[in-house]
Design an enzyme around this catalytic site. Structure first.
Site, PDB file in Angstrom:
ATOM      1  NE  ARG A 209      -3.039   0.821   3.417  1.00 20.98           N
ATOM      2  CZ  ARG A 209      -3.991   0.505   4.294  1.00 20.98           C
ATOM      3  NH1 ARG A 209      -5.121  -0.032   3.895  1.00 20.98           N
ATOM      4  NH2 ARG A 209      -3.808   0.700   5.569  1.00 20.98           N
ATOM      5  CE  LYS A 224      11.214  -0.916  11.951  1.00 21.33           C
ATOM      6  NZ  LYS A 224      10.911  -2.274  12.438  1.00 21.33           N
ATOM      7  CB  SER A 278       1.573   2.160  18.309  1.00 20.33           C
ATOM      8  OG  SER A 278       2.828   2.781  18.443  1.00 20.33           O
ATOM      9  N   GLY A 282       4.091   6.735  16.115  1.00 20.57           N
ATOM     10  CA  GLY A 282       3.807   7.725  15.065  1.00 20.57           C
ATOM     11  C   GLY A 282       4.152   9.133  15.522  1.00 20.57           C
ATOM     12  CD  GLU A 299      -3.449   2.691   8.918  1.00 18.92           C
ATOM     13  OE1 GLU A 299      -3.968   2.744  10.061  1.00 18.92           O
ATOM     14  OE2 GLU A 299      -3.140   1.652   8.341  1.00 18.92           O
ATOM     15  NE  ARG A 327      -9.518  -7.188   7.300  1.00 17.63           N
ATOM     16  CZ  ARG A 327      -9.092  -5.987   6.912  1.00 17.63           C
ATOM     17  NH1 ARG A 327      -9.612  -4.885   7.456  1.00 17.63           N
ATOM     18  NH2 ARG A 327      -8.168  -5.863   5.995  1.00 17.63           N
ATOM     19  CB  CYS A 333      -5.721   0.354  12.409  1.00 19.24           C
ATOM     20  SG  CYS A 333      -4.011  -0.002  12.637  1.00 19.24           S
ATOM     21  CD  GLU A 430      -5.733   0.243  17.586  1.00 17.59           C
ATOM     22  OE1 GLU A 430      -4.584   0.602  17.900  1.00 17.59           O
ATOM     23  OE2 GLU A 430      -6.143   0.274  16.415  1.00 17.59           O
TER      24      GLU A 430
END
Ligand code: SIN
Length: 529
Positions: A209, A224, A278, A282, A299, A327, A333, A430
């Protein structure tokens, strides 16, 4: 725990049963593992002979060890056994990978869109041709059920196909000039070397992606992958070479995450960092990128609400929320994190949903019929356990599951909890595991308030039969992605990304290309001569 090294054992004795040597294994797990051993053995053998079981990093088209020969073990989360080793690389290897990518940028960025498109198309064809083996590799190191893993390969490959087509549409603009002797042009150019940092939950799709649009636009990359799932990344890179993508365009390093990350951040040759993972990491990357004013695409984590209104079609709501919640065993996420259910349908939904959850078969991803694999590691299970304990201590009730599965180790029972409140960890953080918390609400306004009461803003879901309400609520939800009467919304043709602390930028779709291009304005003066 006694572990065996799968890849080296293959070379020595292909007929030996290679996994399931754990002395701590639960009895039923041991029986199940005996059934599994030949499958894992076959998988590893096939991968090795197809050249897809790579155990070195890739720099400038060469497969290399860590300079100090250090390695890290890659384990199968379903058994705890070692699948292979990969080099434990650090700053030196990363800097060499950056140099290779930087040098190659000068040629790759000058290829025609048609040339890049052809290479990407070939890469796509190879990914699809090898989808069974790649799927097996994903199941081996990540744990998701084989069918789901093969589905990830198709999903991941779709980004390469899509951006092979988009490469040809990197149009600029001609702007009507304010003065008659001027001509104003806008060119789109690749940003340069991109540092691509990817997670373990989608070891293939999160790479393609990002790398699909990067390569399509003319960028080169240093990838990485997560140290937990590097083998899929290496196999994917191997296929990029077989596809004719020139050496140095795709480089892969792994090992010491902070050394690699810091080298990517410090380098002035790296012009962009793209990351999925995470929110905490980020934020660090975003801060680190400030020094050299690199572009970032992030993301990050989600906390997806799923709002089930009284007027929802019950079957559609159960099917959709189940598909999203479970899923990858709850490890995405965009997984439903909180199910907000209107009072009038609460009891009916809780009962129908639990019945559906009860049917989910848990086990090793190689076993037929299994739809819930293990969690990635012990720490992930402990996190889920601590969230469930927190909820119980604050008054929540377990309708189903609520503990480790009797397979032991990294297996957790698909769980449904009721009487969950907004202040519990299950609602605030989360979960990244197979636990579905149900929270009741009375009115549409209350549901919207509850849904938006978080710093995350990646995905949200609504179940309703009222078309006006679906539109009204979609508009006010502070989320980058909204699923209406649908729990599975990810596709290469639509933009993926979040509001608030869930990230910056979009992946997939025509918007995904923008992340890898610079916009250059060229002013031609004195054109009336
Ligand atoms: C993710 O969990 O980060 C990606 C999920 C998806 O692409 O659907």
């Amino acid at each position: 725990m006694m572990r065996r090294l799968l890849s080296s054992t293959i070379a020595a004795s292909p007929t030996i049963s290679l996994i399931c040597r754990s002395s701590h294994i639960h009895r039923s797990s041991a029986i199940f593992c005996r059934q599994m051993s030949s499958t894992a053995e076959d998988v590893a053998m096939r991968l090795k002979s197809s050249g897809l079981l790579r155990s070195q990093g890739l720099i400038a088209g060469k497969w290399i060890e860590a300079y100090d020969k250090k390695v890290i073990e890659v384990t199968n989360p379903a058994t705890g056994n070692v699948v292979s080793t990969v080099p434990c690389m650090g700053a030196k290897e990363t800097n060499d990978a950056i140099s290779a990518a930087y040098e190659t940028f000068s040629t790759w960025s000058k290829t025609t869109a048609a040339e890049r498109s052809k290479c990407l198309r070939k890469w796509y064809d190879l990914l699809i041709a090898h989808k069974e083996e790649l799927g097996q590799l994903i199941t081996l190191e990540q744990g998701k059920p084989l069918k789901e893993a093969i589905g990830e390969v198709a999903y991941g490959a779709s980004f390469v196909e899509y951006f092979s087509e988009e490469a040809k549409r990197m149009y600029g603009d001609i702007i009507p000039a304010p003065l008659s002797d001027r001509r104003l042009l806008v060119l789109k150019q690749p940003v340069g070397v991109v540092g691509v940092i990817t997670p373990w939950n989608f070891p293939l799709a999160m790479i393609t992606r990002k790398v699909g649009p990067a390569l399509a636009s003319g960028c080169t990359v240093v990838i990485k992958p997560s140290e937990l799932t590097p083998l899929t990344a290496l196999a994917t890179a191997e296929l990029s070479i077989q596809a004719g993508i020139p050496p140095g365009v795709v480089n892969v390093v792994m090992g010491n995450a902070s050394e690699i990350g810091n080298s990517l951040l410090a380098s002035t040759q790296v012009r962009k960092i793209t990351f999925t993972g995470s929110t905490a990491v980020g934020k660090k990357l975003m801060a680190g990128a400030a020094n050299t004013v690199k572009r970032v695409s992030l993301e990050l984590g989600g906390n997806a609400p799923c709002i089930v209104f009284d007027d929802a079609d019950l079957d559609v709501a159960v099917k959709g929320s189940l598909a999203s919640k479970f899923r990858n065993s709850g490890q995405t996420c965009v997984c439903v994190n909180r199910i907000l259910v209107q009072e009038g349908i609460y009891e009916k939904f809780a009962s129908a949903f639990s019945k559906a959850v009860e049917k989910l078969q848990v086990g090793d991803g190689f076993v037929d019929g299994v739809v819930q694999g293990p969690l990635i590691n012990e720490a992930a299970v402990q996190k889920v356990e601590s969230f469930v304990e927190d909820a119980i201590s604050k008054g929540a009730k377990i309708l189903l599951g609520g503990r480790r599965h009797n397979l032991g180790m990294t297996f957790y029972e698909p769980t449904v909890m009721t009487d969950v409140k907004s202040d519990m960890l299950l609602s605030r953080e989360e979960i990244f595991g197979p636990v579905a918390p149900l929270l009741p609400f009375k009115t549409e306004e209350e549901a919207i308030r509850m849904a938006n009461d978080t710093n995350a803003g990646l995905a949200a879901y609504i179940f309703t039969s009222n078309v006006q309400r679906s539109w009204r609520v979609s508009e006010v939800l502070e989320y980058g992605i909204v699923g209406v009467n649908e729990g599975l919304v990810s596709t290469e043709v639509a933009p993926f990304g979040g509001f608030k602390e869930s990230g910056i930028g979009r992946e997939g779709s025509k918007y995904g290309m923008d992340e890898y291009v610079e916009v250059k304005y060229v002013c031609l003066g004195n054109m009336n001569g």
